[in-house]
Design an enzyme around this catalytic site. Structure first.
Site, PDB file in Angstrom:
ATOM      1  CD1 TRP A 127      -2.450   1.689   0.727  1.00 51.46           C
ATOM      2  CD2 TRP A 127      -2.007   2.339   2.928  1.00 51.46           C
ATOM      3  NE1 TRP A 127      -3.345   2.674   0.870  1.00 51.46           N
ATOM      4  CE2 TRP A 127      -2.751   2.831   2.138  1.00 51.46           C
ATOM      5  CE3 TRP A 127      -1.835   1.820   3.770  1.00 51.46           C
ATOM      6  CZ2 TRP A 127      -3.620   3.954   3.505  1.00 51.46           C
ATOM      7  CZ3 TRP A 127      -1.657   2.896   4.771  1.00 51.46           C
ATOM      8  CH2 TRP A 127      -2.677   3.370   4.384  1.00 51.46           C
ATOM      9  CG  ASP A 207      -2.348  -2.919   7.302  1.00 53.88           C
ATOM     10  OD1 ASP A 207      -2.754  -2.399   8.417  1.00 53.88           O
ATOM     11  OD2 ASP A 207      -1.826  -1.576   6.335  1.00 53.88           O
ATOM     12  CB  ALA A 209      -6.579  -2.765   5.754  1.00 56.47           C
ATOM     13  CE  LYS A 242     -11.127   0.403   2.561  1.00 56.82           C
ATOM     14  NZ  LYS A 242      -9.371   0.333   2.997  1.00 56.82           N
TER      15      LYS A 242
HETATM   16  C1  LMR Z   1      -6.753   2.190  -0.948  1.00 54.70           C
HETATM   17  O1  LMR Z   1      -5.596   1.070  -1.282  1.00 54.70           O
HETATM   18  O2  LMR Z   1      -7.142   1.976  -2.196  1.00 54.70           O
HETATM   19  C2  LMR Z   1      -7.581   1.766   0.087  1.00 54.70           C
HETATM   20  O3  LMR Z   1      -6.885   1.598   1.350  1.00 54.70           O
HETATM   21  C3  LMR Z   1      -7.395   3.760   0.378  1.00 54.70           C
HETATM   22  C4  LMR Z   1      -5.983   4.552   0.459  1.00 54.70           C
HETATM   23  O4  LMR Z   1      -6.074   5.199   1.621  1.00 54.70           O
HETATM   24  O5  LMR Z   1      -5.653   4.384   0.050  1.00 54.70           O
END
Ligand code: LMR
Length: 391
Positions: A127, A207, A209, A242
Site C-alpha cells: 500500500w 496491518d 485492513a 472496509k
Molecule cells: C486503498 O488502498 O485504496 C485504500 O486503502 C484507501 C486508501 O486510503 O488508500
C-alpha cells in the site's frame, strides 16, 4: 516561512477519485481507490450500520471526551473476531481505538520507533501509504519482493528478510487480502514465517485492513493468529473501514501484544501519549456504531450477512476474470485465487494511461485494480480494453 514549501504531488490513489469524477463518459470504470461497490456501482451504508446509527441518535446521552484510547467497548468487542477464542492471549493483548487503519499503522510504527526500531522490512509492492508514513517519521525501510511473477507469495524473500534483520529492526506484514497484489501467504507459509521470526527475534507489525473480504472472517485471520501464537510481542494495526463500510468515518484500532500481562501498562501508556500528541483522541461515532453492532446478536447477524454478500460478489468477479483466461498478453487466471479488493495486472504506466484516455478505465499506475469496481456488466468491456491495449 511558508514560501519555502515546494508543491507536493497529490496522493496518486486519491487523485484518481477526482480524475474519474471529472470524466463525462457514461461507461467509464473506476478501478482506483479501494472501496467496495455493488453490482450497481454503489457504495451503500451497511444496513447494520444504519440501524446502529439510528440507535446512537436515539440513545447517546453525551458527546463528552473519552480519552486517547477512544471507545474501549468497541476495541474489546472486536477482539474475538480478530484474535479468536482466547481474545486477550492470556491477558497479554490490549488495544486502543485509532482514526482508521492509517492512524493505527502510524501509531504502530511511531511506537516501534520510540521503543528503538530503526528499520522496517516491508514486502513490495505494498500500500503506497506505508512508505509515505515511514518517510514522514524518518524510519528507514528495507524492501523485499512480496510475490513471484506467477502470482504466488515469495516465501524465500520474506524468510531472507527476516533472517537478515538486525536487533533494532521490524517486519511489516499484511494480515490478509494483500494490498495491492491480492496474494496472501498460505497457512504453511505463515507457519514458516512464524518459525523464522521466533528464531531471529525481529519485531513484528501486522496491518490487517480487509478481514472478511478474502475467504471469510475466520479464514482471513488464521495466518495472523498462527504467527502471533509464537510471538512474545507484536503490534497489530486494524481497520474496520472496509469490513463495516465506514471509510470516511475512520474506524480503526491498534492492538499491542506484550511478553507478559504486567508489561502491557508501559506499552499502552506510550501509545496513549503518542495518540494524545497526534490527534488527542479518535473520532467516536463510527466506532460507537460498530460497538453497538457487535454487542447485539441480531445486528451482528445482519453485518455478517452483508459481509458475506460483499465477499461473494468479489469472488464472482474474480471467477469471471479467471474464466476469461487471457486478455492480450495478460494472464487473468491467477486473479481467481487471489484475495480481497485488489489484484495487480502487469501493465506498463503507458498502458494504464491508454486504458484511461481511450477507454475510460481508471486504475493506479502500478496496474492495481479494485476488483469491486468490476461488475458482470462492465467486465467484458474491461477485458476487451485490456486485450486491445496489451495485445
Ligand atoms: C486503498 O488502498 O485504496 C485504500 O486503502 C484507501 C486508501 O486510503 O488508500
Amino acid at each position: 516561512m511558508l514560501d519555502r514549501l515546494s508543491p507536493q504531488a497529490p496522493d496518486p490513489l486519491l487523485a484518481l477519485i477526482r480524475l474519474h469524477a471529472a470524466d463525462p463518459r457514461e461507461d467509464k470504470i473506476d478501478l482506483g481507490v479501494g472501496v467496495y461497490r455493488t453490482e450497481e456501482g454503489a457504495t451503500p451504508v451497511f444496513r447494520a450500520i444504519k440501524a446502529a446509527e439510528q440507535r446512537l441518535v436515539d440513545e447517546q446521552d453525551s458527546k463528552s471526551y473519552l480519552g486517547p484510547e477512544g471507545d474501549i467497548g468497541f476495541v474489546n468487542a472486536l477482539m474475538p473476531y480478530i484474535f479468536g477464542a482466547d481474545a486477550t492471549m492470556g491477558g497479554r493483548l490490549a488495544g486502543m481505538q485509532t482514526p482508521g487503519g492509517t492512524g493505527a499503522v502510524r501509531l504502530a510504527v511511531a511506537l516501534a520507533q520510540k521503543a528503538g526500531v530503526r528499520r522496517i522490512h516491508m514486502g513490495v509492492p505494498s500500500w503506497p501509504n506505508h512508505a509515505q508514513i515511514m518517510a514522514d517519521i524518518s524510519l528507514e525501510v528495507a524492501t523485499f519482493d512480496h510475490a513471484n511473477p506467477d502470482g504466488i507469495a515469495n516465501l524465500d524473500a520474506v524468510l531472507t528478510a527476516i533472517r537478515s534483520a538486525g536487533p533494532d529492526e521490524a517486519i511489516l506484514l499484511h494480515g490478509c487480502c494483500h494490498n495491492p497484489t491480492g496474494v496472501d501467504y498460505t497457512l504453511d507459509q505463515w507457519a514458516a514465517i512464524a518459525e523464522a521470526i521466533a528464531e531471529t527475534g525481529v519485531f513484528l507489525i501486522i496491518d490487517s485492513a480487509y478481514q472478511g473480504l478474502g475467504a471469510g472472517l475466520e479464514e482471513d485471520a488464521a495466518g495472523m493468529r498462527l504467527v502471533l501464537a509464537k510471538m512474545p510481542e507484536a503490534l497489530i494495526a486494524y481497520s474496520c473501514d472496509k469490513n463495516f463500510g465506514m471509510y470516511r468515518d475512520r474506524v480503526g484500532a491498534l492492538y499491542m501484544l506484550a511478553e507478559t500481562p504486567a508489561g502491557l501498562d508501559a506499552i499502552t501508556s506510550n501509545a496513549n501519549a503518542l495518540a494524545r500528541a497526534s490527534w488527542s483522541m479518535p473520532p467516536d461515532h463510527g466506532a460507537a456504531a460498530v460497538r453497538l453492532i457487535l454487542r447485539d446478536p441480531d445486528l451482528t447477524k445482519v453485518w455478517l450477512t452483508e459481509l458475506d454478500e460483499m465477499r461473494g460478489r468479489m469472488r464472482q468477479v474474480r471467477a469471471a476474470l479467471a474464466a476469461a483466461g487471457t486478455a492480450g498478453r495478460i494472464d487473468l487466471t491467477p486473479l481467481g485465487t487471489q484475495n480481497g479488493l485488489f489484484s495487480v495486472v502487469p501493465v506498463s504506466k503507458e498502458e494504464v494511461v491508454r486504458l484511461r484516455e481511450e477507454h475510460g478505465i481508471y486504475m493506479a499506475a502500478s496496474g492495481r485494480i479494485n476488483i469491486a469496481g468490476l461488475t458482470m456488466a462492465n467486465l467484458p468491456k474491461f477485458v476487451a480494453a485490456l486485450a486491445e491495449v496489451t495485445g
